[in-house]
Design a protein around this motif. Sequence first.
Motif, short mmCIF file in Angstrom:
data_model
loop_
_atom_site.label_atom_id
_atom_site.label_comp_id
_atom_site.label_asym_id
_atom_site.label_seq_id
_atom_site.Cartn_x
_atom_site.Cartn_y
_atom_site.Cartn_z
N ALA A 411 40.48 39.84 34.21
CA ALA A 411 41.72 39.78 34.98
C ALA A 411 42.24 41.18 35.26
CB ALA A 411 42.77 38.97 34.22
N GLY A 412 43.00 41.30 36.33
CA GLY A 412 43.56 42.60 36.67
C GLY A 412 44.54 42.52 37.82
N ILE A 413 44.75 43.66 38.46
CA ILE A 413 45.69 43.76 39.58
C ILE A 413 45.03 44.47 40.74
CG2 ILE A 413 47.72 43.79 38.07
CD1 ILE A 413 47.89 46.79 38.48
N ALA A 414 45.58 44.27 41.94
CA ALA A 414 45.13 44.97 43.14
C ALA A 414 46.37 45.30 43.97
CB ALA A 414 44.16 44.10 43.94
N TRP A 415 46.28 46.37 44.77
CA TRP A 415 47.44 46.76 45.56
C TRP A 415 47.03 47.49 46.83
CZ3 TRP A 415 45.98 48.80 40.91
CH2 TRP A 415 45.69 50.17 40.85
N ALA A 416 47.80 47.26 47.87
CA ALA A 416 47.66 47.95 49.15
C ALA A 416 49.01 47.85 49.84
CB ALA A 416 46.57 47.31 50.00
N GLN A 417 49.99 48.56 49.27
CA GLN A 417 51.38 48.38 49.68
C GLN A 417 51.58 48.59 51.18
OE1 GLN A 417 50.31 49.57 46.80
NE2 GLN A 417 52.01 50.26 45.52
N HIS A 418 52.36 47.72 51.74
CA HIS A 418 52.74 47.59 53.13
C HIS A 418 51.58 47.13 54.02
CE1 HIS A 418 56.19 47.68 55.66
NE2 HIS A 418 55.53 48.28 56.63
N THR A 419 50.47 46.75 53.38
CA THR A 419 49.38 46.09 54.10
C THR A 419 49.11 44.74 53.46
OG1 THR A 419 48.38 48.22 54.67
CG2 THR A 419 46.99 46.27 54.88
N GLY A 420 49.03 44.72 52.14
CA GLY A 420 48.82 43.48 51.41
C GLY A 420 47.36 43.27 51.03
N ILE A 421 47.16 42.48 50.00
CA ILE A 421 45.83 42.18 49.48
C ILE A 421 45.39 40.80 49.96
CG2 ILE A 421 44.52 41.67 47.37
CD1 ILE A 421 44.93 44.64 47.83
N ASP A 422 44.18 40.73 50.48
CA ASP A 422 43.64 39.47 51.00
C ASP A 422 42.55 38.89 50.11
OD1 ASP A 422 44.15 37.68 53.07
OD2 ASP A 422 42.32 38.27 54.13
N ALA A 423 41.88 39.76 49.31
CA ALA A 423 40.79 39.26 48.47
C ALA A 423 40.46 40.29 47.40
CB ALA A 423 39.54 38.98 49.31
N VAL A 424 39.92 39.80 46.29
CA VAL A 424 39.38 40.66 45.24
C VAL A 424 38.02 40.08 44.83
CG1 VAL A 424 39.64 41.49 42.87
CG2 VAL A 424 41.63 41.41 44.38
N GLN A 425 37.07 40.95 44.65
CA GLN A 425 35.74 40.55 44.21
C GLN A 425 35.38 41.31 42.94
OE1 GLN A 425 34.09 41.82 48.04
NE2 GLN A 425 33.15 39.79 48.22
N ILE A 426 34.51 40.73 42.15
CA ILE A 426 34.01 41.42 40.97
C ILE A 426 32.48 41.38 40.99
CG2 ILE A 426 36.04 40.85 39.60
CD1 ILE A 426 34.24 38.80 38.12
N ARG A 427 31.90 42.34 40.28
CA ARG A 427 30.44 42.45 40.18
C ARG A 427 30.09 42.69 38.72
NH1 ARG A 427 27.65 46.50 44.25
NH2 ARG A 427 28.88 48.04 43.09
N VAL A 428 29.11 41.94 38.22
CA VAL A 428 28.69 42.05 36.83
C VAL A 428 27.30 42.66 36.76
CG1 VAL A 428 28.28 40.80 34.68
CG2 VAL A 428 30.05 39.99 36.27
N ASP A 429 27.20 43.76 36.03
CA ASP A 429 25.90 44.40 35.77
C ASP A 429 25.14 44.71 37.05
OD1 ASP A 429 26.46 44.19 33.06
OD2 ASP A 429 25.49 42.23 32.90
N GLY A 430 25.88 45.15 38.09
CA GLY A 430 25.23 45.54 39.34
C GLY A 430 24.74 44.39 40.19
N GLY A 431 25.11 43.16 39.86
CA GLY A 431 24.69 42.00 40.63
C GLY A 431 25.49 41.83 41.90
N PRO A 432 25.43 40.63 42.51
CA PRO A 432 26.15 40.40 43.76
C PRO A 432 27.66 40.33 43.54
CG PRO A 432 25.16 38.37 42.98
CD PRO A 432 24.65 39.45 42.08
N TRP A 433 28.41 40.68 44.58
CA TRP A 433 29.86 40.53 44.52
C TRP A 433 30.22 39.05 44.55
CZ3 TRP A 433 32.84 44.38 43.12
CH2 TRP A 433 32.45 45.70 43.40
N GLN A 434 31.19 38.66 43.74
CA GLN A 434 31.65 37.27 43.71
C GLN A 434 33.17 37.25 43.74
OE1 GLN A 434 30.85 35.43 39.72
NE2 GLN A 434 29.70 37.34 39.37
#
Length: 498
Positions: A411-434
């Motif tokens: 878990a965590g946070i994301a920010w892009a003030q005055h634009t907004g966040i539309d998505a967050v992805q994570i990657r484990v051990d260099g694998g595909p983004w999910q």
Amino acid sequence: MTSLSRGRAAAIGLIAAGSALAAGHLVAGFGDPRTSPPVAVGGAFIDLVPPGVKEFAVALFGTADKIALLTGMAVVIAALAVAAGLLSRNRVLPGALIIGAFGLVGLAAALSRPEGAALPAVVSLIVGVGVFAGLHRLGSRPEPTEFERRRFLATSGLVVVGAGLAGVAGTTKQSGTATSQQQVAARLPKLPAPAIPAGADFVADGTPPFLTPTRDFYRIDTALVVPRLRAEDWRLRLHGMVERELDLSFTDLLNRRLESRTITLACVSNEVGGNLISTAHFVGVPVCDLLLEAGVRPGAQQLITTSSDGYSAGTPVDVLLEADRGALLAFEMNGEPLATRHGFPVRMVVPGLYGYVSATKWLVDAEVTTFDRQAYWQQRGWSQLGPIKTQSRIDRPQRGAQVPAGPVTVAGIAWAQHTGIDAVQIRVDGGPWQPAELATDVGRDTWRMWRARLDLAPGEHVVQCRATDRTGTPQTEARQGVIPDGATGLHEITFRCG
């Protein structure tokens, strides 16, 4: 003349240095606290060091950077004081010269500062040399009697006690905004805070709470001593490239159109994955209203806002004039008057810009001008504009943690003030983004929490996160330090399952 013992010589040096600092601090307490000798020296040091040194200090000590500086100064002063004493075991001159030289450094630092008051440094110099010479004379008498030994100890003790009392008195004189804050609290308009919808954070999974308590809100600035202003004395002059100058009191602000906004502020010194970011409710007067009333002249490019301690920040005028930007002259934070450390009575808050170009605390002056005039950090090589960059951070698991294998929540946070966040992805051990699950969206000017459920085998794992803003642009993977306009790159952590 009898040669002083090493212990007595070192003690004389320390007592003289302490007395000098305490005397200067006391005198500063009756005027401007920033003229206290250690504060003046520390402030001059902050102004003179290259940006890289400042960033190293913030990265190493975080919000405790000023404590670290004062501690380091105390160690250096103590070492010089001991050296002054040891070099004067046989005669007073070497130590007196060292104490005097240190006093001259304090005087030069005081004169280099915007407040430019020399009296505390002069008093510090006189007291330091005088105490050193007096104690040295008492302690180095040939064949001292028991009475003379006791008189030296008693005199030294009285000097120490006097210095302590002077230091406490100086600090007490420098406080005094609490009454003003209480009066402001009784006058604050009852403007409702924007509602925070359910599901705005994932605290149970390790994110911070959506709203940052004021006591936990990050603080990074150049003020070694927090300015202490009273709302009843506060005034703001808006001038420069305007048709009509404005001279505003705190009451004038309260009687104007007010806005309540929830805003995430971020420091340009925030490293990838850093914690120099917080969110709060702010209430204040829209800066746009004031600029429109004053009438900005053609060719104006920035609004330079200045703190009571001389710090300045330059904010692009076109940003401040955006009707939906939400820039405020804020006087309320999380339902209370601004805390002294966060800019009481009035500070600037501009969504979407790093604080070094927008978040002036203890605000007392605002000048509309061009980019030809450089504010504090631009003079030191930082970028002129300072828009906040899209970033994300992993809060749980922590780096190096040991967690059970199998189901793991990241878990965590994301920010892009005055634009907004539309998505967050994570990657484990260099694998595909999910994709990660996003918390309820509160607004484009605030951070957004995220989490992801993983099933991990025993062993060491590396997890990265990546945010995408509402324009569809993902945060860059290119690694860059904070200088000159904010860090970039992906945050990653390594932890072990088993």
